[in-house]
Design an enzyme around this catalytic site. Structure first.
Site, PDB file in Angstrom:
ATOM      1  N   ARG A  59       0.796  -1.222   0.000  1.00 21.26           N
ATOM      2  CA  ARG A  59       0.000   0.000   0.000  1.00 21.26           C
ATOM      3  C   ARG A  59       0.824   1.265   0.000  1.00 21.26           C
ATOM      4  O   ARG A  59       0.625   2.155  -0.812  1.00 21.26           O
ATOM      5  CB  ARG A  59      -0.847   0.053   1.279  1.00 21.26           C
ATOM      6  CG  ARG A  59      -2.307  -0.014   1.102  1.00 21.26           C
ATOM      7  CD  ARG A  59      -2.860  -0.535   2.396  1.00 21.26           C
ATOM      8  NE  ARG A  59      -1.994  -1.599   2.888  1.00 21.26           N
ATOM      9  CZ  ARG A  59      -2.066  -2.860   2.476  1.00 21.26           C
ATOM     10  NH1 ARG A  59      -2.970  -3.208   1.625  1.00 21.26           N
ATOM     11  NH2 ARG A  59      -1.242  -3.775   2.938  1.00 21.26           N
ATOM     12  N   THR A  60       1.741   1.361   0.941  1.00 22.39           N
ATOM     13  CA  THR A  60       2.400   2.651   1.123  1.00 22.39           C
ATOM     14  C   THR A  60       3.199   3.019  -0.125  1.00 22.39           C
ATOM     15  O   THR A  60       3.104   4.128  -0.639  1.00 22.39           O
ATOM     16  CB  THR A  60       3.298   2.619   2.378  1.00 22.39           C
ATOM     17  OG1 THR A  60       2.504   2.193   3.470  1.00 22.39           O
ATOM     18  CG2 THR A  60       3.875   3.974   2.674  1.00 22.39           C
ATOM     19  N   LYS A  88      25.239  -4.101  -1.214  1.00 26.89           N
ATOM     20  CA  LYS A  88      26.704  -4.036  -1.362  1.00 26.89           C
ATOM     21  C   LYS A  88      27.347  -3.295  -0.205  1.00 26.89           C
ATOM     22  O   LYS A  88      28.549  -3.062  -0.200  1.00 26.89           O
ATOM     23  CB  LYS A  88      27.057  -3.292  -2.655  1.00 26.89           C
ATOM     24  CG  LYS A  88      26.574  -3.935  -3.923  1.00 26.89           C
ATOM     25  CD  LYS A  88      27.091  -3.102  -5.091  1.00 26.89           C
ATOM     26  CE  LYS A  88      26.445  -3.499  -6.395  1.00 26.89           C
ATOM     27  NZ  LYS A  88      26.734  -2.497  -7.442  1.00 26.89           N
ATOM     28  N   ARG A 109      11.303   3.871   3.299  1.00 27.04           N
ATOM     29  CA  ARG A 109      10.946   2.942   4.385  1.00 27.04           C
ATOM     30  C   ARG A 109      12.181   2.129   4.724  1.00 27.04           C
ATOM     31  O   ARG A 109      12.905   1.685   3.826  1.00 27.04           O
ATOM     32  CB  ARG A 109       9.818   2.012   3.946  1.00 27.04           C
ATOM     33  CG  ARG A 109       9.606   0.883   4.934  1.00 27.04           C
ATOM     34  CD  ARG A 109       8.358   0.120   4.661  1.00 27.04           C
ATOM     35  NE  ARG A 109       7.173   0.906   4.972  1.00 27.04           N
ATOM     36  CZ  ARG A 109       5.929   0.424   4.941  1.00 27.04           C
ATOM     37  NH1 ARG A 109       5.726  -0.834   4.599  1.00 27.04           N
ATOM     38  NH2 ARG A 109       4.905   1.190   5.241  1.00 27.04           N
ATOM     39  N   HIS A 137       5.288   6.162  11.561  1.00 30.01           N
ATOM     40  CA  HIS A 137       4.774   5.999  10.197  1.00 30.01           C
ATOM     41  C   HIS A 137       3.851   7.198   9.919  1.00 30.01           C
ATOM     42  O   HIS A 137       2.629   7.061   9.881  1.00 30.01           O
ATOM     43  CB  HIS A 137       4.022   4.672  10.105  1.00 30.01           C
ATOM     44  CG  HIS A 137       3.686   4.244   8.703  1.00 30.01           C
ATOM     45  ND1 HIS A 137       3.780   5.083   7.606  1.00 30.01           N
ATOM     46  CD2 HIS A 137       3.244   3.052   8.228  1.00 30.01           C
ATOM     47  CE1 HIS A 137       3.409   4.415   6.521  1.00 30.01           C
ATOM     48  NE2 HIS A 137       3.081   3.178   6.876  1.00 30.01           N
TER      49      HIS A 137
HETATM   50  C1  NCD Z   1       1.669  -0.633   8.257  1.00 25.98           C
HETATM   51  C2  NCD Z   1       3.169  -0.508   8.438  1.00 25.98           C
HETATM   52  O1  NCD Z   1       3.919  -0.708   7.487  1.00 25.98           O
HETATM   53  O2  NCD Z   1       3.553  -0.172   9.538  1.00 25.98           O
HETATM   54  N1  NCD Z   1       1.313  -0.862   6.936  1.00 25.98           N
HETATM   55  C3  NCD Z   1       1.088   0.212   6.125  1.00 25.98           C
HETATM   56  O3  NCD Z   1       1.979   0.953   5.788  1.00 25.98           O
HETATM   57  N2  NCD Z   1      -0.171   0.462   5.773  1.00 25.98           N
HETATM   58  C4  NCD Z   1       1.042  -1.601   9.176  1.00 25.98           C
HETATM   59  C5  NCD Z   1       1.571  -3.002   9.179  1.00 25.98           C
HETATM   60  O4  NCD Z   1       2.459  -3.369   8.423  1.00 25.98           O
HETATM   61  O5  NCD Z   1       1.043  -3.773   9.985  1.00 25.98           O
END
Ligand code: NCD
Length: 315
Positions: A59-60, A88, A109, A137
């Site tokens: 999703r993100t 690397k 991320r 997040h």
């Molecule tokens: C969340 C995350 O990555 O922290 N997911 C997301 O980005 N929607 C929640 C999760 O992974 O449980």
């Protein structure tokens, strides 16, 4: 950033990086985009977002990419650490120096807490923390705030139940910090003993004497009083051993029976991915809003990209 532009670069590491007024503005912009997407379809023509994901995401990452594509821009990046030079041994600081030469904005991320902050310190372009370990997040929080505001009409005066993995769940940590700035919000923390909130978040709660919160074990005990139920998955990847995960993973399962205890206008949110913590039978309940929540996530990321790139669209 284009050559010759001197505006100070802003990053997004935590929801607190924006004032409450700025958050309102972002949500207003996102609502305008949702109402009239055509108007925004080319405002980022020629711009590029780099999505640097050292940890899995559906999703993100896609939401950032969709956001930029819907604004007319383009995307580049990597979806796993092993497909980047991290494999690397390249440092995050060096990687962002490189990305700064190619893209206008970066969503990162990383499994290590603070890594996007290190990147921001060495970046010539805005960096967005798209999740750092079990820490924060912020763009999920923007998504959550926008969803709550759109569906409940306000952010203050809510009783919100946060259920599941409150220890490692970074979405919960960011959401609590953000909601602490609104009036009369009550928190009900629902988790097994081992997955209770980390001490630093509890300390923040304690610094807000006006905020009510309680920590309980049984979801059933909270259902009747909640305006919002925010379910989370047990964060398997942050566990030291598999047995603990297996023992805790199905601690909470929201099903039709438990939904029967809730208010008629309660809403159920979940950052997703869902594992077993919400039974699929709940999906058809009109109070289940987690798939709608995903849609708000794209619009708020569109608004965020515009803000960090200093692009304003005339009324
Ligand atoms: C969340 C995350 O990555 O922290 N997911 C997301 O980005 N929607 C929640 C999760 O992974 O449980």
């Amino acid at each position: 950033m284009k050559l010759g532009e001197t505006t100070e670069i802003r990053h997004l590491m935590s929801p607190l990086d924006f004032s409450v007024e700025e958050l309102e503005e972002l949500m207003d912009t996102a609502a305008k985009i949702k109402a009239d997407p055509e108007k925004y379809a080319h405002v980022c023509d020629g711009r590029i977002i780099a999505t640097c994901f050292y940890e899995p995401s559906t999703r993100t990452r896609l939401s950032f990419e969709a956001a930029m594509l819907h604004l007319g821009g383009r995307t580049m990046g990597f979806a796993t650490a092993d497909s980047s030079s991290a494999a690397k041994g390249e440092s995050v600081a060096d990687t962002i120096r490189i990305i700064s030469c190619f893209a206008d904005i970066c969503a990162m991320r990383h499994p290590k807490e603070g890594a996007p902050m290190v990147a921001a310190a060495h970046s010539k372009i805005p960096v967005i923390n798209a999740g750092d370990g079990g820490h924060q997040h912020p763009t999920q929080t923007l998504t959550d705030l926008m969803t709550i505001r759109a569906l409940k009409g306000k952010l203050s005066g809510m009783t919100i139940g946060l259920c599941g993995d409150l220890k490692f769940g970074r979405t919960v940590h960011s959401l609590i910090e953000a909601l602490l700035r609104y009036n009369d919000v009550k928190f009900v923390m629902i988790s097994p003993e081992e997955l209770m909130l980390p001490g630093y978040i509890v300390d923040e709660l304690k610094q807000h004497p006006g905020v009510e919160y309680k920590e309980i074990r049984k979801l059933e005990d909270a259902m009747g009083e909640l305006d919002i139920l925010y379910m989370t998955r047990v964060q398997r990847e942050r566990f030291f051993n598999e047995e603990d995960y297996v023992r805790l993973k199905d601690y909470y399962i929201l099903d039709k029976k438990k939904m029967g205890l809730a208010k008629e206008d309660m809403i159920v949110l979940h950052p997703l991915p869902r594992v077993n913590e919400i039974s699929v039978e709940v999906d058809e309940d009109p109070r289940a809003k987690y798939f709608e929540q995903v849609q708000y996530g794209m619009y708020i990321r569109m608004a965020l990209i515009l803000k960090l790139l200093n692009i304003s669209v005339n009324e």
